[in-house]
Design a protein around this motif. Structure first.
Motif, PDB file in Angstrom:
ATOM      1  N   LEU A 216       0.832  -1.209   0.000  1.00  0.00           N
ATOM      2  CA  LEU A 216       0.000   0.000   0.000  1.00  0.00           C
ATOM      3  C   LEU A 216       0.863   1.255   0.000  1.00  0.00           C
ATOM      4  O   LEU A 216       0.375   2.346   0.247  1.00  0.00           O
ATOM      5  CB  LEU A 216      -0.915   0.025   1.217  1.00  0.00           C
ATOM      6  N   LEU A 221       0.907   1.456   8.550  1.00  0.00           N
ATOM      7  CA  LEU A 221      -0.386   1.798   9.153  1.00  0.00           C
ATOM      8  C   LEU A 221      -0.648   0.941  10.384  1.00  0.00           C
ATOM      9  O   LEU A 221      -0.204  -0.199  10.463  1.00  0.00           O
ATOM     10  CB  LEU A 221      -1.504   1.571   8.132  1.00  0.00           C
ATOM     11  N   LYS A 222      -1.396   1.491  11.329  1.00  0.00           N
ATOM     12  CA  LYS A 222      -1.897   0.675  12.429  1.00  0.00           C
ATOM     13  C   LYS A 222      -2.786  -0.410  11.824  1.00  0.00           C
ATOM     14  O   LYS A 222      -3.450  -0.181  10.811  1.00  0.00           O
ATOM     15  CB  LYS A 222      -2.732   1.525  13.395  1.00  0.00           C
ATOM     16  N   GLU A 224      -5.668  -1.585  12.558  1.00  0.00           N
ATOM     17  CA  GLU A 224      -7.080  -1.254  12.355  1.00  0.00           C
ATOM     18  C   GLU A 224      -7.257  -0.313  11.160  1.00  0.00           C
ATOM     19  O   GLU A 224      -8.230  -0.422  10.409  1.00  0.00           O
ATOM     20  CB  GLU A 224      -7.689  -0.651  13.622  1.00  0.00           C
ATOM     21  N   THR A 225      -6.318   0.606  10.969  1.00  0.00           N
ATOM     22  CA  THR A 225      -6.376   1.495   9.807  1.00  0.00           C
ATOM     23  C   THR A 225      -6.138   0.690   8.531  1.00  0.00           C
ATOM     24  O   THR A 225      -6.833   0.865   7.522  1.00  0.00           O
ATOM     25  CB  THR A 225      -5.300   2.600   9.914  1.00  0.00           C
ATOM     26  N   SER A 228      -9.211  -1.498   7.394  1.00  0.00           N
ATOM     27  CA  SER A 228     -10.287  -0.721   6.758  1.00  0.00           C
ATOM     28  C   SER A 228      -9.842  -0.177   5.402  1.00  0.00           C
ATOM     29  O   SER A 228     -10.597  -0.234   4.424  1.00  0.00           O
ATOM     30  CB  SER A 228     -10.715   0.434   7.665  1.00  0.00           C
ATOM     31  N   ALA A 229      -8.630   0.339   5.324  1.00  0.00           N
ATOM     32  CA  ALA A 229      -8.163   0.941   4.071  1.00  0.00           C
ATOM     33  C   ALA A 229      -7.998  -0.120   2.979  1.00  0.00           C
ATOM     34  O   ALA A 229      -8.361   0.107   1.822  1.00  0.00           O
ATOM     35  CB  ALA A 229      -6.838   1.675   4.300  1.00  0.00           C
ATOM     36  N   GLY A 232     -11.427  -1.287   1.846  1.00  0.00           N
ATOM     37  CA  GLY A 232     -11.971  -0.230   0.987  1.00  0.00           C
ATOM     38  C   GLY A 232     -11.332  -0.281  -0.389  1.00  0.00           C
ATOM     39  O   GLY A 232     -12.012  -0.208  -1.410  1.00  0.00           O
ATOM     40  N   ARG A 233     -10.016  -0.437  -0.424  1.00  0.00           N
ATOM     41  CA  ARG A 233      -9.276  -0.489  -1.693  1.00  0.00           C
ATOM     42  C   ARG A 233      -9.714  -1.661  -2.564  1.00  0.00           C
ATOM     43  O   ARG A 233      -9.866  -1.529  -3.777  1.00  0.00           O
ATOM     44  CB  ARG A 233      -7.790  -0.614  -1.367  1.00  0.00           C
ATOM     45  N   LEU A 236     -14.705  -1.952  -2.033  1.00  0.00           N
ATOM     46  CA  LEU A 236     -15.817  -0.995  -1.994  1.00  0.00           C
ATOM     47  C   LEU A 236     -15.936  -0.224  -3.309  1.00  0.00           C
ATOM     48  O   LEU A 236     -15.117  -0.338  -4.190  1.00  0.00           O
ATOM     49  CB  LEU A 236     -15.656  -0.054  -0.801  1.00  0.00           C
TER      50      LEU A 236
END
Lengths: 236, 236
Positions: A216, A221-222, A224-225, A228-229, A232-233, A236
């Motif tokens: 990425l 990133l943490k 949890e971040t 989700s990211a 989403g990538r 979504l």
């Protein structure tokens, strides 16, 4: 809480429901609902729909409910997640549940501290509660299937190949050279490593089992971040 | 902490640095670093690089540092965020900072409780600390520019049109009919509403100013999950 999640024990008769404890207090104190108010409801594992409040007492709320709508579709995604630090595990599982992950497998790794597996914060009850919160938030009723794989090698050698059958297998790794795919529609298994990443031996084993690694970018990133990211990538 | 963030006051001379307090305790107790160990460092607002620990005392750590590498690129993204509940504001700003958002504007909305703006959890110091955490996590040194827009109408009428000049303007809204765009590369302004969404009047004003609304599907996400998932969807 965007959905009042009911279990069979909450039903007094066909469409008559009574909830007490935490859920009742939430309806009374946070939502400040009154008799007659509508409330979105769902049966854990079943349909969603509407309820109307028929009675409120100090610590209980009664409703008449009509449940006739399927919950939102799940993502066809199995998340293979190196066990996060216990404090972050709860938020990470809640977020994955909000986003509609079908199955979560908590995996051991060299960089997962042994003590994490013993923490009460990652016992069945705590992680169940975290996933219930995710359902209440997102208006879903179907819990992700939760599994634990405390042995990295036996899991990757003996169980992962069968799990990958018919699925796109992906591995998010900060130092991979490939960029992330997008618009995944079929079944997918996505592996996300611990803070600090999987060690080289683990990466080799996961890639040998059929996972394609991608990055990425240079930011760490943490977890949890990242969860989700990346979802989403990809979806979504 | 993946990056030790330094300020000019930490420098004793050219490449000699001494940190105390929270950062020193973190290096000693969490990272368990020893004299001679390398440590990733960065100057707040400047370059990143490496440090080597030259001395450790009870509450201070000395290092020799070489800072010669620019921080990771920012996303060309302005996040226009309805002020979240104070407890969530911290985590949301930290995540947005991790992901590389350039500018964050906290916006009022009908569904933002008036008390949120008074909470000490969203004062300058707390939000600054949250963004610093995001930088330390992601290896960045550049703080997002943080602004507050406590009047919805004056902001949208007087400031938003100029802010949108040369940018793609997007608005994440659960009930929009359009699906999310992907692979945004140019400058972008992304608006994300409060829990419960912007009210119809606000949506109209934002769309009239030039924002195109899109949906992420039927699930209602916590704001921190939504921010990470949408940024992943649009930019990663």
């Amino acid at each position: 809480m965007n959905l009042l999640l009911l279990t069979p024990e909450d039903f007094l008769s066909g469409d008559s429901v009574r909830v007490s404890g935490f859920r009742a207090r939430h309806i009374i104190k946070v939502l400040r609902a009154k008799v007659g108010d509508p409330l979105r409801c769902g049966l854990l594992g079943g349909d969603t729909g509407r309820g109307q409040i028929t009675d409120i007492s100090t610590d209980a709320v009664s409703l008449r409910v009509t449940l006739d709508t399927p919950p939102p579709a799940k993502l066809p995604l199995t998340l293979l997640l190196a066990l996060p630090r216990p404090k972050m595990a709860r938020r990470t599982l809640r977020a994955a549940t909000e986003l509609g992950v079908s199955r979560i497998i908590l995996l051991n790794s060299q960089r997962v501290d042994k003590s994490y597996w013993q923490s009460p914060l990652v016992d069945e009850a705590h992680l169940h509660a975290a996933m219930i919160e995710g359902l209440e938030q997102s208006g879903d009723t179907i819990l992700p299937e939760l599994q634990r794989a405390r042995g990295f090698k036996p899991f990757v050698e003996d169980r992962l190949p069968a799990l990958l059958s018919g699925k796109t297998g992906l591995l998010a790794h900060p130092y991979s050279a490939a960029t992330a795919p997008t618009g995944i529609t079929g079944n997918c298994l996505l592996a996300i490593g611990p803070e600090g990443g999987f060690i080289p031996y683990e990466l080799e084993k996961l890639e040998a089992a059929g996972l394609q690694s991608f990055t990425l970018g240079p930011r760490i990133l943490k977890v949890e971040t990242a969860v989700s990211a990346i979802i989403g990538r990809l979806f979504l």
